[in-house]
Design a protein around this motif. Sequence first.
Motif, PDB file in Angstrom:
ATOM      1  N   GLN A 186      37.265  47.062  58.950  1.00 60.62           N
ATOM      2  CA  GLN A 186      38.502  46.367  58.583  1.00 60.62           C
ATOM      3  C   GLN A 186      38.329  44.849  58.712  1.00 60.62           C
ATOM      4  OE1 GLN A 186      38.329  49.040  60.443  1.00 60.62           O
ATOM      5  NE2 GLN A 186      39.701  50.588  59.518  1.00 60.62           N
ATOM      6  N   GLN A 187      37.690  44.387  59.800  1.00 57.75           N
ATOM      7  CA  GLN A 187      37.440  42.958  59.980  1.00 57.75           C
ATOM      8  C   GLN A 187      36.550  42.422  58.859  1.00 57.75           C
ATOM      9  OE1 GLN A 187      35.761  43.259  63.925  1.00 57.75           O
ATOM     10  NE2 GLN A 187      37.595  42.375  64.895  1.00 57.75           N
ATOM     11  N   TRP A 189      36.123  43.693  55.841  1.00 60.92           N
ATOM     12  CA  TRP A 189      36.782  43.757  54.529  1.00 60.92           C
ATOM     13  C   TRP A 189      37.851  42.666  54.377  1.00 60.92           C
ATOM     14  CZ3 TRP A 189      33.720  47.300  52.477  1.00 60.92           C
ATOM     15  CH2 TRP A 189      33.870  47.579  51.117  1.00 60.92           C
ATOM     16  N   SER A 190      38.395  42.190  55.494  1.00 64.10           N
ATOM     17  CA  SER A 190      39.436  41.162  55.416  1.00 64.10           C
ATOM     18  C   SER A 190      38.893  39.835  54.882  1.00 64.10           C
ATOM     19  CB  SER A 190      40.062  40.941  56.800  1.00 64.10           C
ATOM     20  OG  SER A 190      39.134  40.333  57.690  1.00 64.10           O
ATOM     21  N   HIS A 191      37.581  39.654  54.930  1.00 62.04           N
ATOM     22  CA  HIS A 191      36.971  38.429  54.422  1.00 62.04           C
ATOM     23  C   HIS A 191      36.605  38.551  52.937  1.00 62.04           C
ATOM     24  CE1 HIS A 191      36.472  36.124  58.187  1.00 62.04           C
ATOM     25  NE2 HIS A 191      36.438  37.323  58.747  1.00 62.04           N
TER      26      HIS A 191
END
Length: 297
Positions: A186-187, A189-191
């Motif tokens: 998730q971290q 993919w947030s970028h």
Amino acid sequence: MDLKRWTHVVALADRRSFIRAAEQVHLSQPALTRSIQAAEAELGLQLFDRGTNEVVATPAGEFVIARARQLVFNSRCLERDVELYRSRSLGDTAFGVGPFPAATFLSQLMAGMRREFPGINLRVEISNWQLLLKRLLEEDIEFFVADTRDLPPDPNLYVRALRREPGGFYVRAGHALSTRKSVTLQQLWSHGVLSVRLPTGVRTVVSRLLGLAPDAELSLALECDDVEVLKEVALACDSVLAAPHAAVAEEVAAGKLHPLEVTGLPSQSSEMGVVTLRGRTPSPMAELIISRLPGKG
């Protein structure tokens, strides 16, 4: 009915236009029309409906065309195989490669071929497997090398497996994630993730780990068939690059890209294969190139 007339029938089925088909077989339109009419008269079947917009095969035509196409293909293979048997000389060839092979071993392979055979002309198409399959079926290339996981089953295709190419996620030096021992998907993919088109199986695994609904579309910040372009983008911004290890080894060694350890993500690798048309004898040069691919020989 002679083979040339079968060729005319197949060309019209493919081009769906007397004008375009006539150009393909190097005939005038009236001459092609007469050839098709003669074929229908000889068979006692109407092969095509002449619509206002395009020519479409009738049900009888579809039945006949499928068999005519195989006859034409076999004839071309026979002519080619006889020529190869007669000359047994290395010749020019054209083939295709997917994004990952293009980024990992293509340059080194082609440099070696040019040094050893400076008089040979090679043509390489770099694209996704869907377009390369189309080129192969059109006989515009002799084979292609790509990730074959999503390749549809087809008795006309022959696939030879190559070695797997492991891959992972990378960020530029100085990226906020580069100092972390591990990150969550998730971290990451947030970028925003940069990648070639992901195989269906990989998309399914990633979507599940991200907690997406079964019918939700997995989004990529940038999807591109050119891994070199993806690397340049990753080096210039905070997006995360998904790539095979071999494609970024130089940048990692130079400290420009940093590999990420992703929590809970199984190891990922591409499943490369060489795809050829079953029943067609590759040219000597094509066979030589195939024999030198990683995992072959």
